[in-house]
Design an enzyme around this catalytic site. Structure first.
Site, PDB file in Angstrom:
ATOM      1  N   CYS A 148      -4.223   9.798  -6.714  1.00 58.41           N
ATOM      2  CA  CYS A 148      -3.853   9.470  -8.617  1.00 58.41           C
ATOM      3  C   CYS A 148      -5.450   9.947  -8.842  1.00 58.41           C
ATOM      4  O   CYS A 148      -5.131   9.761  -9.866  1.00 58.41           O
ATOM      5  CB  CYS A 148      -3.766   8.139  -8.203  1.00 58.41           C
ATOM      6  SG  CYS A 148      -4.367   7.500  -6.712  1.00 58.41           S
ATOM      7  N   LYS A 173       1.769  -4.798   3.275  1.00 63.38           N
ATOM      8  CA  LYS A 173       2.970  -4.304   3.805  1.00 63.38           C
ATOM      9  C   LYS A 173       3.133  -3.049   3.468  1.00 63.38           C
ATOM     10  O   LYS A 173       2.913  -2.433   2.075  1.00 63.38           O
ATOM     11  CB  LYS A 173       4.377  -4.024   2.726  1.00 63.38           C
ATOM     12  CG  LYS A 173       5.981  -3.483   2.703  1.00 63.38           C
ATOM     13  CD  LYS A 173       7.132  -3.659   2.278  1.00 63.38           C
ATOM     14  CE  LYS A 173       7.053  -2.109   0.860  1.00 63.38           C
ATOM     15  NZ  LYS A 173       6.902  -1.017   1.749  1.00 63.38           N
ATOM     16  N   PRO A 174       3.094  -1.597   4.042  1.00 59.87           N
ATOM     17  CA  PRO A 174       2.666   0.047   4.404  1.00 59.87           C
ATOM     18  C   PRO A 174       4.116  -0.069   3.920  1.00 59.87           C
ATOM     19  O   PRO A 174       4.711  -0.105   4.084  1.00 59.87           O
ATOM     20  CB  PRO A 174       1.804   0.174   5.970  1.00 59.87           C
ATOM     21  CG  PRO A 174       2.772  -0.385   6.282  1.00 59.87           C
ATOM     22  CD  PRO A 174       2.485  -1.728   5.768  1.00 59.87           C
ATOM     23  N   ALA A 191       1.702  -1.319   0.455  1.00 65.40           N
ATOM     24  CA  ALA A 191       0.152  -0.136  -0.338  1.00 65.40           C
ATOM     25  C   ALA A 191       0.741   1.497  -0.048  1.00 65.40           C
ATOM     26  O   ALA A 191       2.129   0.982   0.528  1.00 65.40           O
ATOM     27  CB  ALA A 191      -0.992   0.080   1.086  1.00 65.40           C
ATOM     28  N   PRO A 192       0.174   2.343  -0.524  1.00 66.83           N
ATOM     29  CA  PRO A 192       0.945   3.626  -0.936  1.00 66.83           C
ATOM     30  C   PRO A 192       0.661   4.720   0.698  1.00 66.83           C
ATOM     31  O   PRO A 192       0.266   3.934   1.581  1.00 66.83           O
ATOM     32  CB  PRO A 192       0.348   3.934  -1.771  1.00 66.83           C
ATOM     33  CG  PRO A 192      -0.814   3.934  -1.950  1.00 66.83           C
ATOM     34  CD  PRO A 192      -1.245   2.922  -1.166  1.00 66.83           C
ATOM     35  N   TRP A 193       1.782   5.691   0.582  1.00 71.93           N
ATOM     36  CA  TRP A 193       1.484   6.721   1.659  1.00 71.93           C
ATOM     37  C   TRP A 193       0.690   7.458   1.605  1.00 71.93           C
ATOM     38  O   TRP A 193       0.814   7.929   2.470  1.00 71.93           O
ATOM     39  CB  TRP A 193       3.050   7.210   2.316  1.00 71.93           C
ATOM     40  CG  TRP A 193       3.265   8.077   0.417  1.00 71.93           C
ATOM     41  CD1 TRP A 193       5.025   7.364  -0.027  1.00 71.93           C
ATOM     42  CD2 TRP A 193       3.187   9.197   0.078  1.00 71.93           C
ATOM     43  NE1 TRP A 193       4.824   8.278  -0.945  1.00 71.93           N
ATOM     44  CE2 TRP A 193       4.288   9.012  -1.352  1.00 71.93           C
ATOM     45  CE3 TRP A 193       2.159   9.806   0.195  1.00 71.93           C
ATOM     46  CZ2 TRP A 193       3.463  10.400  -1.901  1.00 71.93           C
ATOM     47  CZ3 TRP A 193       2.285  11.186  -0.359  1.00 71.93           C
ATOM     48  CH2 TRP A 193       3.226  11.346  -1.682  1.00 71.93           C
ATOM     49  N   SER A 232       3.019   3.842  -7.437  1.00 73.84           N
ATOM     50  CA  SER A 232       2.989   4.529  -8.826  1.00 73.84           C
ATOM     51  C   SER A 232       3.899   3.787 -10.021  1.00 73.84           C
ATOM     52  O   SER A 232       3.842   2.545  -9.914  1.00 73.84           O
ATOM     53  CB  SER A 232       4.690   5.171  -8.534  1.00 73.84           C
ATOM     54  OG  SER A 232       5.730   4.195  -9.232  1.00 73.84           O
ATOM     55  N   GLU A 247       3.008  13.053 -13.721  1.00 70.72           N
ATOM     56  CA  GLU A 247       2.445  13.291 -12.471  1.00 70.72           C
ATOM     57  C   GLU A 247       3.478  13.993 -10.922  1.00 70.72           C
ATOM     58  O   GLU A 247       3.763  13.381 -11.195  1.00 70.72           O
ATOM     59  CB  GLU A 247       2.025  11.534 -12.290  1.00 70.72           C
ATOM     60  CG  GLU A 247       0.795  11.571 -11.086  1.00 70.72           C
ATOM     61  CD  GLU A 247       0.362  10.019 -10.650  1.00 70.72           C
ATOM     62  OE1 GLU A 247      -0.487  10.008 -10.044  1.00 70.72           O
ATOM     63  OE2 GLU A 247       1.658   9.284 -10.147  1.00 70.72           O
ATOM     64  N   GLU A 290       7.089   2.903   4.264  1.00 66.85           N
ATOM     65  CA  GLU A 290       7.482   3.155   5.310  1.00 66.85           C
ATOM     66  C   GLU A 290       7.321   4.179   6.319  1.00 66.85           C
ATOM     67  O   GLU A 290       7.414   4.443   7.489  1.00 66.85           O
ATOM     68  CB  GLU A 290       8.783   2.882   5.439  1.00 66.85           C
ATOM     69  CG  GLU A 290       9.584   1.904   5.001  1.00 66.85           C
ATOM     70  CD  GLU A 290       9.782   1.108   3.295  1.00 66.85           C
ATOM     71  OE1 GLU A 290      11.235   2.706   2.571  1.00 66.85           O
ATOM     72  OE2 GLU A 290       8.181   2.075   2.189  1.00 66.85           O
ATOM     73  N   ALA A 322       6.007   3.534 -12.107  1.00 68.37           N
ATOM     74  CA  ALA A 322       7.099   3.242 -12.514  1.00 68.37           C
ATOM     75  C   ALA A 322       7.552   1.859 -11.555  1.00 68.37           C
ATOM     76  O   ALA A 322       7.954   0.480 -11.978  1.00 68.37           O
ATOM     77  CB  ALA A 322       7.952   3.567 -12.008  1.00 68.37           C
TER      78      ALA A 322
END
Length: 512
Positions: free
Chosen positions: A302, A193-194, A167-169, A247, A400, A196, A249
């Site tokens: 996003c 996994k969130p 998951a993202p921040w 992202s 973006e 960091e 990438a």
């Protein structure tokens, strides 16, 4: 307009150092410290202060979490839909009881205004849990039928096993929910996994699941670096599916690892949402929608409105009025109830956003914003920014940015407006603004995006799917459609004839 003051008061803020003293991993129903030998500091982006330092997960922690999930899978997948549903209803109740704790933790680690976390992030997550608690009881396949004439066929929808998600921040709580809830509602177990930078609410979320009676090992959290913990999770042989939000990438790298191990893959990636304003639109509604849609979560969304295409008769007035409204947005302490806009997630992200705007000055017009507010230099703040007159192929239109920046481009014909909206590698979300139902309907058909709003931009609901086209990824979060990611479809076929020597056998051996 900026709230005064240099440093913010510390009272009424979530105390992370005390809350997570036992560690930033959550494995088999218990907190634990990471074993990588490296630590990470969570920084409050509003002040630049370190608020919690924890030990990062290593590959051994990922292995332990996957093993816990693997061991929990038989009992959880074997529970009845009603039993899983009841547990998730309790989960929603626990989160509702602890809503303020979650809101404060999210505001602290992300810099989100407290009114956003209290009124959007946390209530939306509680609603997600309640939705999936109900959806857990509606996982049917197709009804039985005699499609061959001699057999009865039906379809089973079964859980797939251990899911490994990243998951993202930008929306740590909501993204944890979007990953965990459909997976466990369908009977899977999960290791999440969130990011960091923002582990707090993911850890609280897993703890709340345990308090609700969801068995140990069903929901596990490993907080580590992407290069070791993340890649090890995606490539783990006991993980049967990977769900990633982040992202484009990094999504490519996740896809390389997942496909090399023949895993099911769900990707929700970047976006560059067009905001198409036709010349018959309600201008006031469009201006307010553009400011809200561009600035939600300080633009770190996003689906945020990033490219406003405005038909030429409304263009100059739209630019003027949008800039005026942006200038009224109040930046300041995320914990102050009247703050509208918080900082970006980090100073590095602020500088990245500023770089896009500074480079655009050579080819476009920065109408308002485009600077760090001097009274808030201690935090990762950036003023709401409106850029006009950029070329369609320019960096600021095509890339973006992930910050509080809206670029406005004029168009003439409806054909041109829709063509420009589609002129992007992304396709996550878009909006069309018009009073003409036929014009708006055409836009919803022809704009290539996973979600197209009409006369609004941003609202999401648990019952409807979220996911993109093209470089924005594939697969769906939320809604019953998300179960397509987290279930295996099995065809079961019963012979109805009780005939030993079937006619079709003669095509293989013997004569008729």
């Amino acid at each position: 307009m900026h709230n005064p003051g240099h440093r913010f008061q510390a009272q009424d803020r979530f105390q992370a150092q005390d809350r997570f003293a036992a560690g930033a991993q959550y494995i088999a129903g218990r907190p634990a410290k990471g074993t990588s030998g490296r630590s990470h500091a969570v920084v409050d982006p509003a002040t630049g202060d370190e608020v919690h330092t924890y030990e990062l997960a290593g590959t051994a922690d990922v292995d332990a979490a996957v093993e816990a999930a693997r061991e929990a899978f038989p009992d959880w997948s074997g529970a009845t839909p009603g039993e899983r549903s009841d547990a998730m209803h309790r989960f929603a109740a626990v989160l509702a009881d602890r809503a303020e704790e979650f809101a404060q933790a999210e505001s602290l680690q992300c810099g989100k205004p407290i009114k956003l976390t209290r009124e959007f992030d946390v209530p939306g997550t509680i609603d997600n849990i309640a939705f999936f608690a109900g959806a857990a009881r509606h996982l049917q396949g197709q009804s039985a039928g005699e499609y061959s004439g001699d057999h009865t066929s039906y379809v089973r929808r079964e859980p797939i096993g251990v899911v490994g998600s990243i998951a993202p921040w930008n929306y740590p709580l909501q993204m944890a929910a979007w990953k965990v809830l459909p997976a466990i509602a369908a009977g899977n177990t999960i290791v999440l996994k969130p990011a960091e930078l923002t582990p707090f609410t993911s850890l609280l979320f897993a703890e709340a699941a345990t308090h609700a009676g969801i068995p140990d090992g069903v929901v596990n959290i490993v907080t580590g670096a992407g290069k070791d913990a993340g890649e090890h999770l995606v490539g783990h042989p006991d993980v049967v599916m990977t769900s990633f939000t982040g992202s484009t990438a990094v999504g490519r790298r996740v896809a390389e690892i997942a496909t090399s191990t023949v895993k099911r893959l769900h990707l929700e990636l970047g976006g560059k949402a067009p905001f198409v304003v036709f010349d018959d639109a309600d201008l006031e509604a469009a201006v307010h929608g553009a400011v809200a849609g561009a600035l939600i979560n300080t633009g770190q969304d996003c689906t945020a409105a990033t490219r406003a295409y405005v038909q030429r008769p409304l263009y100059e007035e739209f630019v003027t009025r949008t800039a005026e409204l942006m200038d009224t947005v109040r930046l300041g302490d995320p914990f102050a109830p009247d703050t509208d806009l918080g900082p970006l997630i980090s100073f590095a992200q602020r500088d990245r956003v500023a770089g896009f705007v500074d480079r655009a000055r050579s080819y476009a017009r920065v109408v308002t914003g485009g600077e760090v507010p001097k009274s808030l230099e201690h935090g990762a703040y950036y003023r709401p920014t409106l850029v006009a007159d950029a070329a369609q192929d320019s960096e600021i239109v095509q890339c973006e940015i992930f910050g509080p920046v809206l670029v406005v481009v004029p168009f003439d014909s409806d054909d041109e407006g829709i063509r420009l909206a589609n002129d992007s590698p992304y396709g996550l979300a878009a909006s069309a603004w018009s009073r003409d139902v036929y014009r708006a309907n055409r836009a919803t058909r022809e704009i290539k995006a996973g979600c197209v709003w009409v006369n609004d931009h941003i609202p999401i609901i648990s019952e409807m799917p979220h996911g993109g086209y093209r470089a924005s990824g594939f697969g769906k979060d939320m809604s019953a459609y998300s179960f397509e990611e987290y279930t295996q479809i099995k065809h079961v076929m019963f012979d109805n004839t009780a005939v030993a020597r079937k006619d079709w056998h003669r095509t293989i051996f013997g004569d008729r």
